[in-house]
Design an enzyme around this catalytic site. Structure first.
Site, PDB file in Angstrom:
ATOM      1  N   ARG A   1       0.806  -1.224   0.000  1.00  0.00           N
ATOM      2  CA  ARG A   1       0.000   0.000   0.000  1.00  0.00           C
ATOM      3  C   ARG A   1       0.846   1.284   0.000  1.00  0.00           C
ATOM      4  NH1 ARG A   1      -3.256  -3.996   1.685  1.00  0.00           N
ATOM      5  NH2 ARG A   1      -1.231  -4.809   2.222  1.00  0.00           N
ATOM      6  N   THR A   2       1.725   1.419   0.996  1.00  0.00           N
ATOM      7  CA  THR A   2       2.424   2.698   1.173  1.00  0.00           C
ATOM      8  C   THR A   2       3.326   3.015  -0.016  1.00  0.00           C
ATOM      9  OG1 THR A   2       2.416   2.124   3.507  1.00  0.00           O
ATOM     10  CG2 THR A   2       3.732   4.018   2.877  1.00  0.00           C
TER      11      THR A   2
ATOM     12  N   LYS B   1      25.891  -6.095  -1.581  1.00  0.00           N
ATOM     13  CA  LYS B   1      27.336  -6.306  -1.779  1.00  0.00           C
ATOM     14  C   LYS B   1      28.123  -5.693  -0.627  1.00  0.00           C
ATOM     15  CE  LYS B   1      26.738  -5.386  -6.682  1.00  0.00           C
ATOM     16  NZ  LYS B   1      27.020  -4.324  -7.627  1.00  0.00           N
TER      17      LYS B   1
ATOM     18  N   ARG C   1      11.117   3.666   4.398  1.00  0.00           N
ATOM     19  CA  ARG C   1      10.598   2.679   5.367  1.00  0.00           C
ATOM     20  C   ARG C   1      11.772   1.831   5.819  1.00  0.00           C
ATOM     21  NH1 ARG C   1       5.393  -1.221   4.886  1.00  0.00           N
ATOM     22  NH2 ARG C   1       4.433   0.792   5.316  1.00  0.00           N
TER      23      ARG C   1
ATOM     24  N   HIS D   1       4.086   5.720  11.879  1.00  0.00           N
ATOM     25  CA  HIS D   1       3.687   5.625  10.469  1.00  0.00           C
ATOM     26  C   HIS D   1       2.766   6.826  10.218  1.00  0.00           C
ATOM     27  CE1 HIS D   1       2.766   4.105   6.614  1.00  0.00           C
ATOM     28  NE2 HIS D   1       2.392   2.873   6.897  1.00  0.00           N
TER      29      HIS D   1
END
Ligand code: CP
Length: 306
Positions: free
Chosen positions: A57-58, A85, A107, A135
């Site tokens: 969603r976000t 890496k 996020r 959030h």
């Protein structure tokens, strides 16, 4: 415009800021209903989605929002980047900033990382969810959904149900809803409530509140954040914390049900209440939250970058 660089916590926004976001989102809602869903407002700006945790969603919502405003959107997936890496997050950030981007949406499972990125970048940062912490854009879109069904926020009775312990959605939502004058309570057993839940009323069964509340906010059981079993069984969860059609029928007229998604069907909400392509019940706002979320994120991008 918002008079701040970044949005990391819901408390970064004043009541005036929140009102501005809601009103601006209203004007962007109409753009999403047009056949050509695009305006040139942010042409020439570049936004980066920097996601170190999964999201449907976000991430998609920010991408759609940026594109509807004609910004260029770059999706950075940590799992297929040079982080694999051994490149550090700070060197990754340095590389991204060297491309002269204008805003970072991030996020991460750790709130410290989101703060560190913000402290080390000259461009605005929007927190798209950091661990169990905050959030903020979810809280804003939830408020926007509530606003579509109620004339005023003051006095609305809201109950967050379920896994409050692991929920950044509930932490941001509680702060914002209380700021707006709503009466917020929790429905959860003691093992799903953190010590810092302040003075919120706590109930152990959804049956204690179902007939009185205006907004029933079902929280996702966050199995991926739990290192031990926090509830005895799904059967016990269903008995005290789940929403099914019988409980739904006991809710007040005009009351609504929300969930941030993704839903664990049969745990927080029954299959029957969820429905197949959509819920058969018009007070289940899950898709409306998502639709309004695009307008709210368009508003935030515009108010920060416009
Ligand atoms: N509500 C929410 O944050 O959902 P995603 O994890 O899919 O972004």
């Amino acid at each position: 415009m918002l008079n701040k660089k970044s949005i990391l916590r819901i408390d970064d926004l004043t009541l005036d800021d929140v009102a501005k976001v809601m009103e601006t989102a209203d004007s962007f809602t109409s753009i999403s209903k047009r056949e050509i869903k695009k305006v040139p407002t942010l042409r020439g700006k570049t936004v980066v989605n920097l996601f170190f945790e999964p999201s449907t969603r976000t991430k998609t919502s920010f991408e759609v929002a940026a594109k509807r405003l004609s910004a260029d959107m770059i999706n950075f997936a940590a799992s297929s980047s040079s982080l694999k890496k051994g490149e550090s997050i700070m060197d990754t950030l340095r590389t991204i900033l060297a491309m002269q981007v204008n805003l970072i949406v991030i996020r991460h499972s750790d709130s410290g990382t989101v703060k560190m990125v913000d402290d080390n970048t000259p461009v605005p940062v929007i927190n798209a969810g950091d661990g169990k912490h905050q959030h903020p854009t979810q809280a804003l879109l939830d408020l926007y959904a509530i606003r579509s069904r109620f004339e005023k926020f003051e006095g609305l009775r809201v109950a967050f149900v379920g896994d409050f312990l692991d929920s950044r959605v509930a932490r941001s939502g509680t702060r914002l809803f209380e700021k707006m004058g709503m009466d917020v309570s929790l429905v959860a057993p003691s093992m799903l409530i953190p010590e810092d839940h302040s003075d919120l009323n706590v109930y152990s069964s959804i049956d204690d509140v179902i007939e009185d509340i205006d907004v029933l906010y079902m929280l996702r059981m966050q199995f991926e954040r739990q290192d031990r079993k926090f509830y005895p069984s799904v059967r016990e969860y269903n008995r005290f914390l789940s929403l099914d059609s019988k409980r739904l029928a006991r809710m007040k007229k005009n009351s609504i049900v929300m969930h941030p998604g993704p839903v664990n069907r049969g745990i927080e909400i029954s299959d029957e209440v969820m429905g197949d392509r959509e819920s058969p019940y018009d007070n289940i706002l899950i898709e409306e939250q998502v639709t309004g979320g695009v307008a709210v994120r368009m508003a935030l991008l515009y108010l920060i970058l416009g």
